[in-house]
Design an enzyme around this catalytic site. Structure first.
Site, PDB file in Angstrom:
ATOM      1  CB  SER A  57      -0.963   0.012   1.188  1.00 45.51           C
ATOM      2  OG  SER A  57      -0.245   0.113   2.398  1.00 45.51           O
ATOM      3  CG  HIS A  96      -1.350   3.852   5.038  1.00 49.91           C
ATOM      4  ND1 HIS A  96      -2.674   3.531   4.993  1.00 49.91           N
ATOM      5  CD2 HIS A  96      -0.710   2.845   4.379  1.00 49.91           C
ATOM      6  CE1 HIS A  96      -2.829   2.381   4.348  1.00 49.91           C
ATOM      7  NE2 HIS A  96      -1.639   1.946   3.981  1.00 49.91           N
ATOM      8  CG  ASP A 123      -5.445   4.933   5.409  1.00 55.80           C
ATOM      9  OD1 ASP A 123      -5.526   4.421   4.283  1.00 55.80           O
ATOM     10  OD2 ASP A 123      -4.359   5.176   5.971  1.00 55.80           O
TER      11      ASP A 123
END
Length: 180
Positions: A57, A96, A123
C-alpha cells in the site's frame, strides 16, 4: 569397580556442567536481545521502534518486506510524514502517509487523516467503525529510516510457521554444539 564408578560420576558431572553452560548461554542471548529492544524503545520514544511493511500500500516509497525505523518526537505532526499507527480493534499496525492534519482550536486536539500512497482513497475505511480521524494516541511512531527487503524473513516466518520452528531449532542446535 571403584575406578569405573568414579569415572562415571565425573562424566555425569561434566555433562551437567556443560548442559548448564549451554542453557546459560542461550539465556544470555535472549536477555541481550530483550535489553537491546527495550533500549531502542527508550531511545526512540516509540512503543515499537522497528516495524516490517506487510503490504504494497505504500509503494513506491516502501515495498512489502522493507523494515522501517520509527521515532516519536514532540514536533508537530505534518502533512506528508509517514507514520505507523494502531487502529482500535486491530492487532497489526499500519504504515501510511498523513494527508490531512486538523487542529481543533478550542481544545488543541489534533485529528489526523492518512492514506497509503498506492491506495485510491483515504484510510477512513480502515479505521474503527464510526471513526473518521486518527488521534495522537493512535500514532506509534514516524518513519525516520528503512532497510529494503530485510523484513522478508519476518513475513516468511509469519506466513509459514514451520520455518520459524526450523530456524529456532537450528539456532538452539548451534548453541548446544558450539565449541567455546
Amino acid at each position: 569397580m571403584g575406578w569405573i564408578s568414579t569415572t562415571m560420576e565425573k562424566i555425569k558431572s561434566f555433562q551437567l556442567r556443560k548442559g548448564l553452560n549451554e542453557a546459560i548461554s542461550l539465556g544470555v542471548i535472549f536477555t541481550s536481545a530483550l535489553i537491546i529492544w527495550k533500549a531502542l524503545i527508550c531511545i526512540t520514544g516509540s512503543e515499537s521502534p522497528v516495524v516490517v511493511v506487510l503490504s504494497g500500500s505504500m509503494e513506491p516509497a516502501f515495498k512489502k518486506g522493507d523494515i522501517l525505523f520509527l521515532h516519536m518526537s514532540k514536533d508537530p505532526i505534518r502533512v506528508g510524514e509517514i507514520v505507523v499507527f494502531n487502529v482500535d480493534g486491530r492487532d497489526i499496525p499500519i504504515v501510511h502517509r498523513i494527508i490531512k492534519v486538523h487542529e481543533q482550536r478550542n481544545s488543541g486536539k489534533i485529528n489526523i487523516l492518512t492514506k497509503g500512497d498506492a491506495n485510491p482513497s483515504d484510510d477512513r475505511g480502515l479505521y474503527a467503525p464510526g471513526q473518521r480521524w486518527l488521534e495522537q494516541h493512535h500514532i506509534m511512531g514516524r518513519a525516520v529510516g528503512f532497510l529494503p527487503y530485510v523484513g522478508w524473513l519476518t513475513i516468511i516466518m509469519t506466513e509459514k510457521p514451520f520455518i520459524k520452528y526450523i530456524l529456532i531449532g537450528a539456532l538452539g542446535l548451534l548453541v548446544i554444539t558450539s565449541k567455546d
